[in-house]
Scaffold this motif. Structure first.
Motif, PDB file in Angstrom:
ATOM      1  N   LEU A  22      -3.186   8.910   8.719  1.00 13.99           N
ATOM      2  CA  LEU A  22      -3.230  10.230   9.362  1.00 13.99           C
ATOM      3  C   LEU A  22      -2.999  11.357   8.358  1.00 13.99           C
ATOM      4  O   LEU A  22      -3.522  12.451   8.507  1.00 13.99           O
ATOM      5  N   PHE A  23      -2.189  11.076   7.350  1.00 13.02           N
ATOM      6  CA  PHE A  23      -1.863  12.090   6.357  1.00 13.02           C
ATOM      7  C   PHE A  23      -2.644  11.936   5.050  1.00 13.02           C
ATOM      8  O   PHE A  23      -2.413  12.674   4.104  1.00 13.02           O
ATOM      9  N   ASP A  24      -3.544  10.963   5.019  1.00 16.13           N
ATOM     10  CA  ASP A  24      -4.409  10.743   3.865  1.00 16.13           C
ATOM     11  C   ASP A  24      -3.619  10.646   2.559  1.00 16.13           C
ATOM     12  O   ASP A  24      -3.917  11.324   1.578  1.00 16.13           O
ATOM     13  N   VAL A  25      -2.594   9.783   2.561  1.00 13.21           N
ATOM     14  CA  VAL A  25      -1.773   9.629   1.358  1.00 13.21           C
ATOM     15  C   VAL A  25      -2.019   8.307   0.626  1.00 13.21           C
ATOM     16  O   VAL A  25      -1.435   8.078  -0.429  1.00 13.21           O
ATOM     17  N   ILE A  26      -2.890   7.442   1.168  1.00 14.53           N
ATOM     18  CA  ILE A  26      -3.223   6.200   0.468  1.00 14.53           C
ATOM     19  C   ILE A  26      -4.345   6.511  -0.518  1.00 14.53           C
ATOM     20  O   ILE A  26      -5.414   6.978  -0.143  1.00 14.53           O
ATOM     21  N   LYS A  27      -4.067   6.261  -1.787  1.00 14.85           N
ATOM     22  CA  LYS A  27      -5.023   6.578  -2.851  1.00 14.85           C
ATOM     23  C   LYS A  27      -5.139   5.387  -3.795  1.00 14.85           C
ATOM     24  O   LYS A  27      -4.242   4.549  -3.879  1.00 14.85           O
ATOM     25  N   LEU A  28      -6.255   5.341  -4.529  1.00 13.73           N
ATOM     26  CA  LEU A  28      -6.394   4.346  -5.594  1.00 13.73           C
ATOM     27  C   LEU A  28      -5.627   4.849  -6.803  1.00 13.73           C
ATOM     28  O   LEU A  28      -5.773   6.003  -7.204  1.00 13.73           O
ATOM     29  N   LYS A  29      -4.788   3.975  -7.354  1.00 15.63           N
ATOM     30  CA  LYS A  29      -3.983   4.334  -8.518  1.00 15.63           C
ATOM     31  C   LYS A  29      -4.197   3.299  -9.606  1.00 15.63           C
ATOM     32  O   LYS A  29      -4.524   2.152  -9.308  1.00 15.63           O
TER      33      LYS A  29
ATOM     34  N   VAL B 122      -5.119  -0.147  -7.864  1.00 13.13           N
ATOM     35  CA  VAL B 122      -4.407  -0.616  -6.668  1.00 13.13           C
ATOM     36  C   VAL B 122      -4.333   0.519  -5.655  1.00 13.13           C
ATOM     37  O   VAL B 122      -4.335   1.694  -6.029  1.00 13.13           O
ATOM     38  N   ARG B 123      -4.279   0.152  -4.392  1.00 12.72           N
ATOM     39  CA  ARG B 123      -4.092   1.136  -3.324  1.00 12.72           C
ATOM     40  C   ARG B 123      -2.590   1.375  -3.176  1.00 12.72           C
ATOM     41  O   ARG B 123      -1.829   0.429  -3.066  1.00 12.72           O
ATOM     42  N   GLY B 124      -2.211   2.639  -3.158  1.00  8.92           N
ATOM     43  CA  GLY B 124      -0.795   2.943  -2.992  1.00  8.92           C
ATOM     44  C   GLY B 124      -0.599   4.324  -2.416  1.00  8.92           C
ATOM     45  O   GLY B 124      -1.542   5.105  -2.297  1.00  8.92           O
ATOM     46  N   ILE B 125       0.637   4.610  -2.069  1.00 12.02           N
ATOM     47  CA  ILE B 125       0.975   5.918  -1.506  1.00 12.02           C
ATOM     48  C   ILE B 125       1.090   6.940  -2.638  1.00 12.02           C
ATOM     49  O   ILE B 125       1.798   6.721  -3.615  1.00 12.02           O
ATOM     50  N   GLU B 126       0.372   8.047  -2.467  1.00  9.98           N
ATOM     51  CA  GLU B 126       0.517   9.185  -3.365  1.00  9.98           C
ATOM     52  C   GLU B 126       1.698  10.006  -2.843  1.00  9.98           C
ATOM     53  O   GLU B 126       1.696  10.431  -1.688  1.00  9.98           O
TER      54      GLU B 126
END
Length: 155
Positions: free
Chosen positions: A102-109, A116-120
């Motif tokens: 909902l907050f679009d905080v999962i990003k590729l890092k 890896v996919r993780g929380i920004e």
């Protein structure tokens, strides 16, 4: 699904929280609410960020602001992290990434040369009516809590 934007009302959600609770935005009616998303319990940056919120909790309380930390860690991990760091606020477990999406905080890092996919690291401030009034993305831990308090003091 598009991410929430400034001026929009916080989406309704219900997530498990520390202290054997289930929390939703309605539990904070009449208060400002700061949701801060962080990558992982017990890591240096996340520990420092949580400690900074903890160490300034009285300032947030004077400004009628509740704080919730959010990550994908399990409730067991959250309970240990909260207890070890003596956090005076709850941590939400978003293992299925419902709130993160909902907050679009999962990003590729990039981590150790791998994607890896993780929380920004991000924070979102809602007013007493649940309207998003400020957001911080790609947060750097140093001075973040002071930035949030500065915005709150300007309201």
């Amino acid at each position: 699904m598009t991410a929430i934007a400034i001026g929009q009302t916080i989406p309704d959600f219900e997530l498990p929280a520390t202290g054997d609770k289930t929390l939703s935005p309605g539990d904070f009616e009449g208060k400002k609410l700061l949701l801060y998303f962080y990558p992982k319990d017990n890591t240096p940056g996340c520990t420092q960020e949580g400690q900074a919120f903890r160490d300034n909790i009285e300032a947030f309380e004077r400004l009628n602001t509740a704080i919730l930390g959010v990550s994908r860690d399990s409730m067991r991990m959250h309970e240990g992290f909260k207890c070890k760091q003596n956090f005076p606020f709850d941590l939400l477990s978003d293992q299925d990434e419902q709130l993160c999406q909902l907050f679009d905080v999962i990003k590729l890092k990039n981590m150790y040369g791998k994607q890896v996919r993780g929380i920004e690291r991000s924070s979102f401030l809602f007013d007493e009516k649940g309207v998003l009034i400020h957001e911080w993305r790609k947060v750097k831990v140093k001075d973040h809590v002071q930035d949030v308090l500065h915005v709150l003091q300007q309201l």
